[in-house]
Scaffold this active site. Sequence first.
Site, PDB file in Angstrom:
ATOM      1  N   LYS A   1       0.873  -1.209  -0.106  1.00 51.31           N
ATOM      2  CA  LYS A   1       0.049   0.001  -0.132  1.00 51.31           C
ATOM      3  C   LYS A   1       0.786   1.260   0.171  1.00 51.31           C
ATOM      4  CE  LYS A   1      -3.862  -2.267   2.264  1.00 51.31           C
ATOM      5  NZ  LYS A   1      -4.815  -2.275   3.397  1.00 51.31           N
TER       6      LYS A   1
ATOM      7  N   PHE B   1     -15.447   2.291   6.861  1.00 47.67           N
ATOM      8  CA  PHE B   1     -14.180   2.706   6.495  1.00 47.67           C
ATOM      9  C   PHE B   1     -14.060   2.761   5.109  1.00 47.67           C
ATOM     10  CE2 PHE B   1     -14.316  -1.978   7.125  1.00 47.67           C
ATOM     11  CZ  PHE B   1     -13.855  -2.391   5.766  1.00 47.67           C
TER      12      PHE B   1
ATOM     13  N   ARG C   1      -0.775 -14.409   4.342  1.00 44.48           N
ATOM     14  CA  ARG C   1      -1.677 -13.611   5.277  1.00 44.48           C
ATOM     15  C   ARG C   1      -0.921 -13.985   6.700  1.00 44.48           C
ATOM     16  NH1 ARG C   1      -6.064 -11.763   3.815  1.00 44.48           N
ATOM     17  NH2 ARG C   1      -6.870 -11.592   6.183  1.00 44.48           N
TER      18      ARG C   1
ATOM     19  N   THR D   1      -4.528  -7.338  10.752  1.00 44.88           N
ATOM     20  CA  THR D   1      -5.088  -6.231  10.183  1.00 44.88           C
ATOM     21  C   THR D   1      -4.602  -4.920  10.924  1.00 44.88           C
ATOM     22  OG1 THR D   1      -6.812  -7.243   9.069  1.00 44.88           O
ATOM     23  CG2 THR D   1      -6.893  -4.838   9.369  1.00 44.88           C
TER      24      THR D   1
ATOM     25  N   ARG E   1       2.919  -6.291   8.940  1.00 45.96           N
ATOM     26  CA  ARG E   1       2.237  -5.214   9.528  1.00 45.96           C
ATOM     27  C   ARG E   1       2.801  -4.715  11.098  1.00 45.96           C
ATOM     28  NH1 ARG E   1      -3.512  -7.675   7.348  1.00 45.96           N
ATOM     29  NH2 ARG E   1      -3.747  -6.570   5.745  1.00 45.96           N
TER      30      ARG E   1
ATOM     31  N   ASN F   1      -2.106   0.280   6.848  1.00 40.37           N
ATOM     32  CA  ASN F   1      -1.565  -1.224   7.584  1.00 40.37           C
ATOM     33  C   ASN F   1      -0.560  -1.851   6.469  1.00 40.37           C
ATOM     34  OD1 ASN F   1      -3.517  -2.074   5.649  1.00 40.37           O
ATOM     35  ND2 ASN F   1      -4.733  -3.303   7.271  1.00 40.37           N
TER      36      ASN F   1
ATOM     37  N   HIS G   1      -2.063  -5.449   1.268  1.00 40.70           N
ATOM     38  CA  HIS G   1      -3.093  -6.194   1.177  1.00 40.70           C
ATOM     39  C   HIS G   1      -2.827  -7.621   0.829  1.00 40.70           C
ATOM     40  CE1 HIS G   1      -7.273  -7.150  -0.347  1.00 40.70           C
ATOM     41  NE2 HIS G   1      -6.639  -7.630  -1.385  1.00 40.70           N
TER      42      HIS G   1
END
Length: 141
Positions: free
Chosen positions: A11, A59, A87, A93, A104, A114, A117
């Site tokens: 991100k 959100f 993951r 998250t 993260r 965060n 994705h």
Amino acid sequence: MAIERTISIIKPDAVGKNVIGKIYSRFEENGLKIVAAKMKQLTLKEAQEFYAVHKDRPFYAGLVEFMTGGPVMIQVLEGENAVLKNRELMGATNPSEAAEGTIRADFATSVSINAVHGSDSVENAALEIAYFFSQTEICPR
């Protein structure tokens, strides 16, 4: 074990921190091959469509704004149980709840900023990959 593909998006916050290479190293060190990659500035329409599943969530508007606020790095990862492995590497998250050593925990700022994705299922991975990549852009290796 099944060889799978999953999408990973680094991100804007993590791209801005110049940690793309550090994140890529984690993928590769854990058996995930990068078989497609591109840097992209998401348009408003792309972010809205990609995250449409969240459009009724409080959100959503902030997520779309954040994801269009700077370039993202989008990659297809391939490997054994790639969805779950990615993951696990990402962590929770909320970075304050993420296990030590996860992406993260190390690079995210908050639950909404965060760093990464990742697809949440093999089925969603196929849809997300097809959203950003044609079959000719994916290079198995």
